[in-house]
Design an enzyme around this catalytic site. Structure first.
Site, PDB file in Angstrom:
ATOM      1  N   ASP A   8      -4.614 106.152  53.260  1.00 44.44           N
ATOM      2  CA  ASP A   8      -4.623 106.103  54.286  1.00 44.44           C
ATOM      3  C   ASP A   8      -6.144 106.443  55.239  1.00 44.44           C
ATOM      4  O   ASP A   8      -7.290 106.796  54.597  1.00 44.44           O
ATOM      5  CB  ASP A   8      -4.445 108.098  53.933  1.00 44.44           C
ATOM      6  N   ASP A 106      -1.553 104.707  59.577  1.00 46.93           N
ATOM      7  CA  ASP A 106      -2.591 104.390  58.509  1.00 46.93           C
ATOM      8  C   ASP A 106      -2.228 104.944  57.288  1.00 46.93           C
ATOM      9  O   ASP A 106      -3.646 105.058  56.439  1.00 46.93           O
ATOM     10  CB  ASP A 106      -3.927 105.751  59.356  1.00 46.93           C
ATOM     11  N   GLU A 107      -1.242 104.351  57.128  1.00 48.31           N
ATOM     12  CA  GLU A 107      -0.499 104.970  56.166  1.00 48.31           C
ATOM     13  C   GLU A 107       0.494 103.839  55.401  1.00 48.31           C
ATOM     14  O   GLU A 107       0.900 103.345  55.834  1.00 48.31           O
ATOM     15  CB  GLU A 107      -0.211 106.456  56.041  1.00 48.31           C
TER      16      GLU A 107
END
Ligand code: TTP
Ligand code: MG
Ligand code: MG
Length: 343
Positions: A8, A106-107
Site C-alpha cells: 500500500d 494504491d494497493e
C-alpha cells in the site's frame, strides 16, 4: 503454506503532490475538496503525515480540516495524474508474482508462496519497495503474512515506509496485542456493539463462541470469529482470471477433419459455457484460438452487443469464428480453443 504480500502506497495522493512540488515537503498537505476559507462542503481525500498530526484524515469534512490547520497546503484532486502513476506502479507490482490482485489505486496483494519461506518473501518485498522508489520516487509499505487479512493488518502497523513480516508462528501474538477495531471487517458500529458486550481487544473476541457472534452480527460474525484466530482462506485473485474462462484442446494428430474438429469444438464451447454459468457470469466477448501444425497461432475475437448467457448465441458466434480459420489457411490444425470473457 501460503505467503501473501500486501503493498500500500504511503499517503498516496499527497505524496504524489509532494513529488511534483518538492517545496511542499515537510509541510502539512491536504488533498481534497476546495476548503473555501472554511465554508467548503466536500471532504478530505487524504493528507500527508504532517497534516495528520493536526487530526486531519481521509473523509473528514474539508471545513473541519481547515479549522484544524488553516495554514496547511490545500490541493484539489488531480485524478489523471494519480491514475497514471498508479498504472506505472501496478506494472512494477505485477512483475513480482503471477498471482496478483489490485485492490485500489494504491494497493495490491501478491501471492508469493513460490518463494517458499518468509525471509525470502521479505527480500522480495524490499526489492519491490526499492524498485518503486527508484522509478516513481514514492515510498510504500508492505505487510507479509500467511493470508490476506494478516498481510493487510501487518501493513497497517508498519506505516509509513515500512515492512512487517508476520510469520504463522507470530500470528496469535500479533493479533492478541491489537484492539478489536483493528481487525478488518470491524467498523466503528461493530466495535461499539462489541464494547457493550465487554469486548475491547481481539483477544477478548476469542472468548465468544461462533454461534453468539453470528447471532449478534449475522454473516459477519463468522468472519470475525475466524479472523480473530488468524484464519482467512480468501485467495489472491485478479479480475482477469476470474472474469474469463478458456478451454482448449490439442489433437492427438494434426488434422483437417472438419467433423472431428467441430465435434471437439462443440464440447469446448459447452464446457466453457457451463463454467461461466457456474460463476454466474455473462459472456460479452468470444475468442477462438487456432494453432496450426507449425505452431503458428492465431486468435479471433468478437464482442456481442450485449453480454449474454444464451447458449445458442455464444455457440453461433464461436463457430463462425472457427470457420474463418478453416477457410483462411489450408494448413493442418494442432490445437483449438475458446475463451468467453465478461468484457
Ligand atoms: P489509502 O491507502 O487508504 O490512504 P493513503 O495512501 O492516503 O495513506 P496511507 O499511508 O495510510 O496508506 O488510500 C489511498 C488513496 O485513496 C488516498 O491517497 C486518497 C484516496 N482516498 C480517498 O480519496 N478517500 C478516502 O476516504 C480514502 C480512504 C482514500
Ligand atoms: Mg495508501
Ligand atoms: Mg490503500
Amino acid at each position: 503454506m501460503r505467503i501473501v504480500l500486501l503493498i500500500d502506497m504511503d499517503y498516496f495522493f499527497a505524496q504524489i503532490e509532494e513529488r511534483e512540488n518538492p517545496r511542499f515537503k515537510g509541510k502539512p498537505v491536504v488533498v481534497g475538496a476546495d476548503p473555501q476559507g472554511g465554508n467548503g462542503r466536500g471532504v478530505v481525500s487524504t493528507a500527508n503525515y504532517e497534516a495528520r498530526k493536526f487530526g486531519i484524515h481521509s473523509a473528514l469534512p474539508i471545513s473541519i480540516a481547515w479549522r484544524k490547520c488553516p495554514a496547511a497546503i490545500f490541493l484539489p484532486v488531480n485524478m489523471d495524474l494519480y491514475g497514471k502513476t498508479s498504472r506505472k506502479i501496478m506494472d512494477i507490482v505485477r512483475n513480482f508474482s503471477p498471482v496478483w490482485e489490485i485492490v485500489s489505486l494504491d494497493e495490491a496483494y501478491l501471492d508469493v508462496s513460490f518463494v517458499k519461506n518468509f525471509n525470502k518473501a521479505g527480500e522480495l518485498a524490499t526489492k519491490l519497495k526499492q524498485e518503486i522508489f527508484k522509478k516513481e520516487k514514492l515510498t510504500s509499505t508492505i505487510g507479509i503474512g500467511p493470508n490476506k487479512v494478516i498481510a493487510k493488518m501487518a501493513a497497517d502497523k508498519a506505516k509509513p515506509n515500512g515492512l512487517l513480516i508476520v510469520r504463522p508462528s507470530d500470528v496469535d501474538d500479533f493479533l492478541n496485542r491489537l484492539d478489536a477495531e483493528e481487525l478488518p471487517g470491524i467498523g466503528p458500529k461493530t466495535a461499539q456493539k462489541l464494547l457493550e458486550m465487554g469486548i475491547k481487544t481481539i483477544k477478548d473476541i476469542k472468548r465468544i463462541n461462533k454461534k453468539d457472534l453470528s447471532a449478534h452480527f449475522g454473516k459477519a460474525g463468522g468472519y470475525i470469529y475466524e479472523r480473530a484466530r488468524g484464519i482467512d482462506n480468501a485467495p489472491v485473485v485478479n479480475d482477469d482470471t476470474i472474469k474469463s474462462i478458456g478451454k482448449e484442446y490439442t489433437f492427438e494428430k494434426d488434422t483437417r477433419d472438419s467433423q472431428l474438429i467441430f465435434e471437439i469444438f462443440d464440447s469446448l464451447i459447452f464446457e466453457a459455457y457451463r463454467e461461466m454459468r457456474k460463476e454466474k457470469l455473462l459472456a460479452k466477448t468470444v475468442t477462438v484460438v487456432c494453432r496450426y501444425a507449425d505452431f503458428e497461432t492465431h486468435t479471433k475475437g468478437k464482442s456481442l452487443k450485449e453480454a449474454t448467457m444464451d447458449y445458442k448465441t455464444v455457440e453461433k458466434l464461436a463457430k463462425t469464428l472457427l470457420l474463418k480459420f478453416f477457410i483462411e489457411k489450408p494448413k493442418m490444425i494442432r490445437l483449438i480453443g475458446i475463451r468467453l470473457s465478461v468484457i
